[in-house]
Design a protein around this motif. Structure first.
Motif, short mmCIF file in Angstrom:
data_model
loop_
_atom_site.label_atom_id
_atom_site.label_comp_id
_atom_site.label_asym_id
_atom_site.label_seq_id
_atom_site.Cartn_x
_atom_site.Cartn_y
_atom_site.Cartn_z
N HIS A 6 0.90 -1.31 -0.03
CA HIS A 6 -0.08 0.20 0.25
C HIS A 6 0.97 1.31 0.00
CE1 HIS A 6 0.60 -0.83 4.44
NE2 HIS A 6 0.57 0.70 4.42
N GLU A 53 -3.69 3.53 2.03
CA GLU A 53 -4.00 3.94 3.36
C GLU A 53 -3.96 5.38 3.56
OE1 GLU A 53 -0.72 2.69 6.01
OE2 GLU A 53 -2.12 2.18 7.46
N HIS A 77 4.31 7.49 3.21
CA HIS A 77 5.18 5.90 3.10
C HIS A 77 4.64 5.18 2.09
CE1 HIS A 77 1.99 4.74 6.12
NE2 HIS A 77 2.21 3.41 5.52
N ALA A 79 4.56 1.04 1.48
CA ALA A 79 4.85 -0.13 2.10
C ALA A 79 4.79 -1.49 1.15
CB ALA A 79 3.52 -0.64 2.95
N GLU A 127 7.89 1.09 4.58
CA GLU A 127 7.39 0.33 5.49
C GLU A 127 7.46 -1.18 5.06
OE1 GLU A 127 3.27 0.85 6.55
OE2 GLU A 127 2.55 -1.07 7.08
ZN ZN Z 1 1.38 1.85 5.98
#
Ligand code: ZN
Length: 133
Positions: A6, A53, A77, A79, A127
């Motif tokens: 994500h 997200e 971020h 991921a 992440e």
């Molecule tokens: Zn995340």
């Protein structure tokens, strides 16, 4: 690493941004989850096999509150899904990356998560996440 799991986006107002992303993606978010330990409320959207997200701060000490104060809304971020998070931590440490938490912590969406410091990844917070079964 398997795939981009994500992309996390920091937002000021989750409710407003949920409406915005629903109209952008043509589909509503499929869940909302609060991660108390991180001071965030998150919502998730499906985009094919990837997810978006959205993250809203729930208190002023939240990393998201600090990010918003410094940079404003935007990509927070990226991921990546991994199968062996501890193995990846070991490998990336050896490669010289700065790991923010070497012991994986419980993140949103039933995942174990580890973050890499953006100073060693061209300014992008990374992440790693592993599905917990
Ligand atoms: Zn995340």
């Amino acid at each position: 690493m398997n795939k981009i799991e994500h992309i996390g986006i920091a937002v000021k107002n989750l409710e407003k941004s949920n409406a915005l992303f629903a109209s952008l993606l043509g589909e509503k978010h499929y869940k909302i989850e609060e991660v108390k330990s991180e001071g965030v409320k998150t919502s998730f959207f499906k985009v094919g096999e990837n997810k978006i997200e959205l993250l809203e701060a729930t208190n002023i000490d939240s990393p998201i509150a600090k990010f918003l104060a410094k940079k404003g809304e935007g990509v927070h971020h990226i991921a990546f899904a991994v199968d062996d998070i501890l193995g990846e931590v070991k490998r990336l440490k050896k490669e010289g990356f700065t790991i923010l938490n070497e012991i994986p912590k419980k993140g949103a969406d039933n995942k174990l998560v580890v973050f890499l410091h953006p100073k060693t990844t061209n300014g992008v917070l990374i992440e790693l996440c592993q599905e917990v079964d």
